[in-house]
Scaffold this motif. Structure first.
Motif, mmCIF file in Angstrom:
data_model
loop_
_atom_site.group_PDB
_atom_site.id
_atom_site.type_symbol
_atom_site.label_atom_id
_atom_site.label_comp_id
_atom_site.label_asym_id
_atom_site.label_seq_id
_atom_site.Cartn_x
_atom_site.Cartn_y
_atom_site.Cartn_z
ATOM 1 N N GLU A 477 0.777 -1.290 -0.050
ATOM 2 C CA GLU A 477 0.156 -0.042 0.166
ATOM 3 C C GLU A 477 0.910 1.238 0.019
ATOM 4 O O GLU A 477 0.508 2.313 -0.757
ATOM 5 C CB GLU A 477 -1.006 -0.056 1.329
ATOM 6 C CG GLU A 477 -1.907 -1.049 1.177
ATOM 7 C CD GLU A 477 -3.405 -0.636 0.907
ATOM 8 O OE1 GLU A 477 -3.834 0.312 1.731
ATOM 9 O OE2 GLU A 477 -3.899 -1.262 0.223
ATOM 10 N N SER A 498 -4.660 -2.441 -6.138
ATOM 11 C CA SER A 498 -5.361 -3.047 -5.344
ATOM 12 C C SER A 498 -6.637 -3.489 -6.041
ATOM 13 O O SER A 498 -6.706 -3.587 -7.399
ATOM 14 C CB SER A 498 -6.156 -1.707 -4.615
ATOM 15 O OG SER A 498 -6.689 -1.005 -5.582
ATOM 16 N N ASP A 500 -9.754 -2.973 -6.138
ATOM 17 C CA ASP A 500 -10.545 -2.076 -6.811
ATOM 18 C C ASP A 500 -9.974 -1.106 -7.731
ATOM 19 O O ASP A 500 -10.329 0.232 -7.932
ATOM 20 C CB ASP A 500 -11.148 -1.115 -5.343
ATOM 21 C CG ASP A 500 -11.839 -2.127 -4.464
ATOM 22 O OD1 ASP A 500 -12.740 -2.496 -4.533
ATOM 23 O OD2 ASP A 500 -11.006 -2.092 -3.395
ATOM 24 N N LYS A 541 -8.026 3.394 -3.817
ATOM 25 C CA LYS A 541 -8.533 2.784 -2.321
ATOM 26 C C LYS A 541 -7.370 2.268 -1.716
ATOM 27 O O LYS A 541 -6.613 1.431 -2.219
ATOM 28 C CB LYS A 541 -9.865 2.153 -2.705
ATOM 29 C CG LYS A 541 -10.423 1.534 -1.356
ATOM 30 C CD LYS A 541 -11.283 0.530 -1.453
ATOM 31 C CE LYS A 541 -12.789 1.217 -1.868
ATOM 32 N NZ LYS A 541 -13.850 0.091 -2.047
ATOM 33 N N LYS A 543 -6.183 -0.027 2.045
ATOM 34 C CA LYS A 543 -6.615 -0.626 3.458
ATOM 35 C C LYS A 543 -6.270 0.063 4.527
ATOM 36 O O LYS A 543 -6.896 0.008 5.733
ATOM 37 C CB LYS A 543 -6.027 -2.075 3.617
ATOM 38 C CG LYS A 543 -6.480 -3.024 2.356
ATOM 39 C CD LYS A 543 -6.203 -4.370 2.612
ATOM 40 C CE LYS A 543 -6.560 -5.458 1.594
ATOM 41 N NZ LYS A 543 -5.870 -6.759 1.675
ATOM 42 N N TYR A 544 -5.193 1.028 4.566
ATOM 43 C CA TYR A 544 -4.623 1.580 5.619
ATOM 44 C C TYR A 544 -4.580 3.248 5.473
ATOM 45 O O TYR A 544 -4.560 3.624 4.117
ATOM 46 C CB TYR A 544 -3.327 1.101 5.828
ATOM 47 C CG TYR A 544 -3.073 -0.225 6.004
ATOM 48 C CD1 TYR A 544 -3.224 -0.809 7.598
ATOM 49 C CD2 TYR A 544 -3.120 -1.348 4.895
ATOM 50 C CE1 TYR A 544 -3.308 -2.288 7.492
ATOM 51 C CE2 TYR A 544 -2.871 -2.300 5.285
ATOM 52 C CZ TYR A 544 -3.086 -3.106 6.463
ATOM 53 O OH TYR A 544 -2.923 -4.568 6.748
ATOM 54 N N ASP A 545 -4.493 3.720 6.417
ATOM 55 C CA ASP A 545 -4.319 5.478 6.222
ATOM 56 C C ASP A 545 -3.014 5.907 5.933
ATOM 57 O O ASP A 545 -2.286 6.311 7.079
ATOM 58 C CB ASP A 545 -5.089 6.038 7.434
ATOM 59 C CG ASP A 545 -4.982 7.459 7.545
ATOM 60 O OD1 ASP A 545 -4.749 8.154 6.365
ATOM 61 O OD2 ASP A 545 -5.272 8.160 8.449
ATOM 62 N N GLU A 553 -5.523 -1.152 10.336
ATOM 63 C CA GLU A 553 -6.225 -1.292 8.982
ATOM 64 C C GLU A 553 -7.661 -0.174 9.244
ATOM 65 O O GLU A 553 -8.257 -0.078 10.204
ATOM 66 C CB GLU A 553 -6.787 -2.602 9.209
ATOM 67 C CG GLU A 553 -7.396 -2.747 7.868
ATOM 68 C CD GLU A 553 -7.599 -4.435 7.390
ATOM 69 O OE1 GLU A 553 -8.501 -4.900 6.716
ATOM 70 O OE2 GLU A 553 -6.728 -5.154 8.046
ATOM 71 N N ARG A 554 -7.685 0.728 8.277
ATOM 72 C CA ARG A 554 -8.659 1.643 8.314
ATOM 73 C C ARG A 554 -8.802 2.224 6.749
ATOM 74 O O ARG A 554 -8.217 2.955 6.346
ATOM 75 C CB ARG A 554 -8.196 2.919 9.094
ATOM 76 C CG ARG A 554 -9.038 4.009 9.135
ATOM 77 C CD ARG A 554 -8.625 4.987 10.286
ATOM 78 N NE ARG A 554 -9.571 6.138 10.336
ATOM 79 C CZ ARG A 554 -9.224 7.461 9.989
ATOM 80 N NH1 ARG A 554 -8.060 7.766 9.581
ATOM 81 N NH2 ARG A 554 -10.251 8.431 10.123
ATOM 82 N N GLU A 555 -9.894 1.714 6.384
ATOM 83 C CA GLU A 555 -10.146 1.915 4.698
ATOM 84 C C GLU A 555 -10.080 3.288 4.319
ATOM 85 O O GLU A 555 -10.988 3.951 5.198
ATOM 86 C CB GLU A 555 -11.182 0.891 4.201
ATOM 87 C CG GLU A 555 -11.142 0.627 2.675
ATOM 88 C CD GLU A 555 -12.080 -0.432 2.315
ATOM 89 O OE1 GLU A 555 -13.350 0.071 2.389
ATOM 90 O OE2 GLU A 555 -11.554 -1.285 1.913
ATOM 91 N N ARG A 556 -9.400 3.782 3.351
ATOM 92 C CA ARG A 556 -9.545 5.342 3.035
ATOM 93 C C ARG A 556 -9.321 5.076 1.469
ATOM 94 O O ARG A 556 -8.994 4.461 0.758
ATOM 95 C CB ARG A 556 -8.225 5.979 3.432
ATOM 96 C CG ARG A 556 -7.906 5.859 4.634
ATOM 97 C CD ARG A 556 -8.881 5.831 5.733
ATOM 98 N NE ARG A 556 -9.615 7.151 5.943
ATOM 99 C CZ ARG A 556 -10.740 7.688 6.447
ATOM 100 N NH1 ARG A 556 -11.281 6.508 7.065
ATOM 101 N NH2 ARG A 556 -10.907 8.831 6.308
ATOM 102 N N THR A 578 -12.802 9.629 1.598
ATOM 103 C CA THR A 578 -13.318 8.642 2.119
ATOM 104 C C THR A 578 -15.027 8.807 2.434
ATOM 105 O O THR A 578 -15.971 8.027 1.852
ATOM 106 C CB THR A 578 -12.864 7.848 3.317
ATOM 107 O OG1 THR A 578 -11.409 7.725 3.055
ATOM 108 C CG2 THR A 578 -13.360 6.659 3.721
#
Length: 583
Positions: A477, A498, A500, A541, A543-545, A553-556, A578
């Motif tokens: 990422e 990714s 997406d 997109k 998975k992490y900031d 893990e914090r989807e952004r 986001t």
């Protein structure tokens, strides 16, 4: 009488300032002189250059000689003397201003050498060549007489640099796609043993009015970079501020000015002055060289690293000036572990560029005379670079060479900034990371491979997987973030994509159709320009900031808005969007 002034620059984008000074001053003394400048580069075929100079049919060929071109120039001189033995050849420049007698004894094709500052001596030499002056009257000149080499006395340097005419006209076509090297002062207030500036007493300045006139020509001509070669640009702070103020007041949004400055001369008043400067207008290069106090004392360098660090940190926080910091490997008392400390000290100041150089024992420098004292071994041939010292083995020099290359690729270009911010937390020091990474690269053929951008990302990715210090997904990422941030309209390589990736590309049109976004970030684009605008926007997109260096893990979803200005210090602006996608 036809006189050709020539030199070999190290790159096509460079220009020979000295030739222009010599020509302008000599023609001012005698307006009937017709001097021609012919510039080449060391990358061109020597036989081609010889042919071009031969076709010009000069009576006198004058060559400006530096550390980077002396070997090629000697080959040119020898070749021309074979086919035109009657041609008179004059050499000048720092590389022939020392050890003159031995040079002329070894290279019999050299007829004359002008040593030291050249303008007055060159004009006097032309007087002699034109039959108006006796050769004994020419200052700073070495010549042959009855199988002997005679060296005339050196004249004091020119006190008033304003005597040299302006050398730039409004027609800058010869500088197209080139860096303009510029000089507003000569000399240096310091006496570092490894530098030739220590051989000249005092600092002299060109008149400010002249500097303003020439800067205006560069600015009006939209020159991309003007590189000041002043050894210490801020030696006289009021003079330096005058030049910078003029550049700011006439800023065209394109031109950039590069200065070598001494950090311990920078005070809070100067920092305040810098805070009002446009982003990217100025670039500072600061020579640290070492943070080993014994080393600094021995080479007679004036450096207070605490003051330097304070100044660098304050300038960096301004965010408007590109900072280069220099280190030199191979100095006295600087072993491998000591250099590691110097490296970490400087790297942790977070300059935009850390330039890692290797000591060169220049002719005329005091340190060259002290080589035996420090066990310094070097090839007595340009560029006189140190192979090893009493404190640093050749094997360690080779390790540092490998590290230097990785710092240049991965650290200095900022293509991996966010990744390194995350990765370096898991190493004891920045040097440890580069050292371990360099061993991996050496083992896996990186130094022998063609290294395009994608290859660079792949090598670092595979190294991080092998090291297994950070989570595989975070490594992927972070690298994708850096790749996208620094690559307009990016075609992200598959190993970094990714899941997406293609959905995000389809969401881009929806994003740029938002009128508020366009007005804030791209006011010059209308709704009808959406196809053009896609080149300046990318959505992705994560998975992490990654933007905030958060490894939890914090989807952004981030929007990358690419800068249209070539002078911008960052390649893109990143927005966390986001909330627009309700995830």
């Amino acid at each position: 009488m036809k006189v050709v002034l020539s030199s070999l620059n190290s790159k096509f984008i460079h220009t020979a300032l000295s030739l222009r000074y010599l020509k302008a001053y000599a023609e001012k003394q005698n307006e009937n002189r017709d001097l021609e400048i012919a510039e080449y580069t060391i990358n061109q075929n020597i036989n081609y250059i010889v042919g071009e100079l031969y076709r010009k049919k000069p009576d006198l060929l004058c060559l400006s000689v530096y550390i980077w071109n002396i070997n090629e120039i000697i080959d040119i001189v020898k070749s021309l003397k074979i086919v035109r033995p009657e041609l008179k050849i004059l050499l000048g420049g720092p590389e022939v201003s020392f050890e003159i007698k031995s040079l002329m004894e070894n290279i019999e094709e050299i007829d004359y050498i002008i040593y030291g500052e050249g303008e007055i001596a060159f004009s006097e030499f032309l007087d002699y060549f034109e039959g108006k002056k006796e050769i004994i009257e020419v200052s700073n000149l070495a010549y042959r007489k009855d199988d002997q080499i005679i060296i005339n006395p050196m004249k004091p340097v020119m006190k008033d640099l304003g005597e040299i005419p302006d050398i730039y006209s409004e027609d800058l076509s010869e500088y197209e796609d080139k860096i303009i090297y510029y000089e507003s002062s000569r000399g240096c207030p310091f006496t570092c043993k490894f530098c030739l500036s220590s051989t000249i007493d005092g600092v002299r300045f060109f008149p400010l009015e002249r500097v303003f006139r020439e800067l205006k020509i560069f600015i009006d001509g939209k020159v991309k970079q003007v590189k000041f070669i002043d050894r210490t640009f801020n030696a006289r702070i009021d003079y330096a501020k005058g030049i910078m103020k003029y550049a700011k007041e006439n800023d065209n949004g394109i031109s950039n000015f590069h200065f070598e400055v001494t950090a311990h001369l920078i005070d809070d008043e100067f920092i305040e002055f810098l805070s009002h400067m446009p982003e990217g207008l100025f670039q500072f290069e600061i020579g640290v060289q070492s943070t080993n106090e014994k080393t600094i004392r021995d080479v007679a360098r004036t450096t207070d690293f605490k003051k330097l660090s304070n100044a660098v940190n304050k300038i960096r926080k301004l965010g408007n000036i590109h900072l280069h910091l220099d280190l030199i490997a191979g100095l006295p008392y600087e072993g491998y572990d000591s250099f590691k400390k110097s490296f970490n000290d400087v790297y942790n100041l977070k300059p935009d560029k850390l330039q890692l150089g290797f000591l060169k024992l220049l002719k005329g420098s005091q340190l060259r005379n002290e080589a035996k004292k420090h066990g310094i071994k070097y090839l007595d041939k340009s560029p006189y670079e140190v192979l090893e010292t009493k404190y640093l083995s050749f094997e360690e020099v080779l390790k540092l060479k490998d590290i230097e290359e990785l710092v240049e690729i991965y650290g200095n270009e900022k293509y991996f900034e966010k990744t390194l911010d995350i990765v370096l937390k898991d190493y004891e020091s920045p040097f440890d990371f580069y050292e371990i990474f360099s061993k991996y690269c050496r083992k896996n053929g990186f130094y022998e491979a063609a290294r395009g951008k994608v290859v660079q990302y792949r090598f670092l990715y595979e190294f991080l997987l092998e090291e297994n210090k950070i989570d595989k997904d975070i490594a992927k990422e972070a690298l994708r973030f850096d790749f996208v941030r620094n690559t307009r309209s990016p075609n992200v390589p598959k190993f970094l994509q990714s899941e997406d990736y293609y959905d995000m590309r389809n969401s881009r049109r929806e994003f740029i159709s938002d009128e508020s976004i366009r007005k804030e970030y791209f006011p010059e684009f209308t709704e009808r320009d959406q196809n053009k605008l896609t080149r300046f926007v990318h959505l992705d997109k994560f998975k992490y900031d990654i933007l905030n260096g958060n490894s939890e893990e914090r989807e952004r979803i981030y929007a990358f808005l690419y800068n249209k200005s070539e002078r911008a210090l960052t390649r893109s602006t990143v927005l966390d969007i986001t909330d627009k996608f309700n995830i």
